[in-house]
Design a protein around this motif. Structure first.
Motif, short mmCIF file in Angstrom:
data_model
loop_
_atom_site.label_atom_id
_atom_site.label_comp_id
_atom_site.label_asym_id
_atom_site.label_seq_id
_atom_site.Cartn_x
_atom_site.Cartn_y
_atom_site.Cartn_z
N SER A 1 0.83 -1.12 0.00
CA SER A 1 -0.06 0.08 -0.07
C SER A 1 0.82 1.31 0.05
N VAL A 2 1.80 1.20 0.58
CA VAL A 2 2.82 2.37 0.95
C VAL A 2 3.53 2.61 -0.67
N SER A 3 3.92 1.68 -1.27
CA SER A 3 4.51 1.50 -2.55
C SER A 3 3.60 2.18 -3.50
N LYS A 4 2.39 2.04 -3.53
CA LYS A 4 1.17 2.53 -4.45
C LYS A 4 1.01 3.86 -4.17
N THR A 5 0.97 4.29 -2.84
CA THR A 5 0.68 5.74 -2.57
C THR A 5 1.84 6.51 -2.74
N GLU B 1 6.70 9.45 -6.09
CA GLU B 1 7.97 10.14 -5.35
C GLU B 1 9.10 8.59 -5.52
N ASP B 2 8.67 7.57 -5.63
CA ASP B 2 9.61 6.57 -5.72
C ASP B 2 10.13 6.71 -7.15
N ALA B 3 9.34 6.92 -8.25
CA ALA B 3 9.75 7.14 -9.64
C ALA B 3 10.76 8.21 -9.50
N ALA B 4 10.45 9.28 -8.98
CA ALA B 4 11.31 10.53 -9.07
C ALA B 4 12.62 10.26 -8.53
N MET B 5 12.75 9.43 -7.25
CA MET B 5 13.80 9.09 -6.59
C MET B 5 14.64 8.29 -7.59
#
Length: 300
Positions: free
Chosen positions: A203-207, A211-215
């Motif tokens: 769930s955290v990965s989806k939300t 930000e994850d992609a930008a990092m």
């Protein structure tokens, strides 16, 4: 201290030459040529490194391999404390290590469930597990409401702790010590997160996908740069193989507490690898000690 047996695979030898067999799957040690044959359960295991960064394993055992004489430290005192009215649950928590995985939490709860309050402790663990599973099946994580989910999960742990403290006063007495408090709460935390499975992390990965992609994009841009571009002195630039392996293991961690424990090991290992690099660098740059010339023999 155990060393691998040169004769039989899976066996180890103690410092005084006794043979011990280790069952990796069951996490059990079995003595073979001791005066008393014993099966000893592993309660906790850690991977460590010596000053030369050679790995070794450290085990916290359920009991000694050899029975202690009455009145000495070890099993003799354990038996006498139980005989004088101390509950086994109280004794168990004082000898436990913190739990960092759901499997370790289940083993710890099993140890706590061997005394007169077994039914109460088992019921508390079952209730926590059931609540966590229902939460995982019915709760919908919404971006911006992470604090609410965190408070619900922490509330389950707090309720479990209060239940054990009220129904099992001897556990509350032990848990008044900060170390024992951490042991007990780590058991409850891992029971809850173990029952939830990957729901929290998924769930955290989806939300946090944007930000994850930008990092990830930023790291791709930084990858070609040399360490000196970040202001790191040349003499501190070195390979960090053990630190990298530990970072890779983060993906397999099932609970937040386990991830934090691995991250702690990452920083410790990072410091050790840099320290070893500097030690080798200093040793290579130090001039070899000169040997004084041998005295000339005196001529008659």
């Amino acid at each position: 201290i155990l060393r691998p047996s040169p004769y039989i695979l899976g066996e180890f030898l103690t410092a005084n030459g006794h043979a011990i067999e280790y069952d990796e799957r069951e996490r059990l040690f079995r003595t073979k040529d001791f005066p008393e044959l014993r099966t000893v359960r592993v309660l906790h295991e850690e991977s460590c490194y010596n000053k030369r960064l050679k790995p070794y394993r450290m085990f916290l055992l359920q009991r000694p391999f050899r029975r202690q004489a009455s009145g000495t430290a070890g099993e003799g005192n354990t038996a006498s404390s139980r005989g004088t009215g101390s509950s086994s649950g109280s004794f168990a928590i004082t000898t436990m290590a913190p739990c960092f995985t759901p499997a370790e939490a289940s083993e710890a709860l099993e140890r706590l469930s061997t005394g007169p309050n077994r039914a109460t402790i088992v019921e508390c663990g079952d209730t926590l597990t059931t609540r966590a599973r229902k939460f995982a099946q019915s709760y919908m994580f919404v971006r911006g409401c992470e604090q609410h989910a965190q408070s619900v999960i922490q509330g389950m742990v707090d309720t479990g702790f209060q239940t054990l403290s009220v129904l099992c006063p001897e556990l509350a007495t032990c848990a008044s010590n900060s170390k024992h408090h951490f042991v007990l709460t780590s058991i409850l935390h891992n029971l809850v997160h173990g029952a939830m499975g990957q729901l929290l992390f998924d769930s955290v990965s989806k939300t946090m996908a944007a930000e994850d992609a930008a990092m990830g994009a930023l790291l791709d841009q930084l990858a070609p740069l040399r360490p000196q571009a970040f202001g790191i002195p040349d003499h501190l630039v070195c390979q960090l193989p053990l630190t990298v392996e530990l970072l890779k293991s983060l993906e397999g961690c099932l609970t937040p507490l386990h991830k934090l424990h691995v991250l702690q090991q990452v920083f410790l290992t990072l410091g050790r690898e840099i320290e070893l690099h500097l030690t080798r660098l200093n040793a290579a740059s130090s001039p070899a000690p000169s040997t004084p010339p041998s005295p000339m023999p005196s001529l008659p």
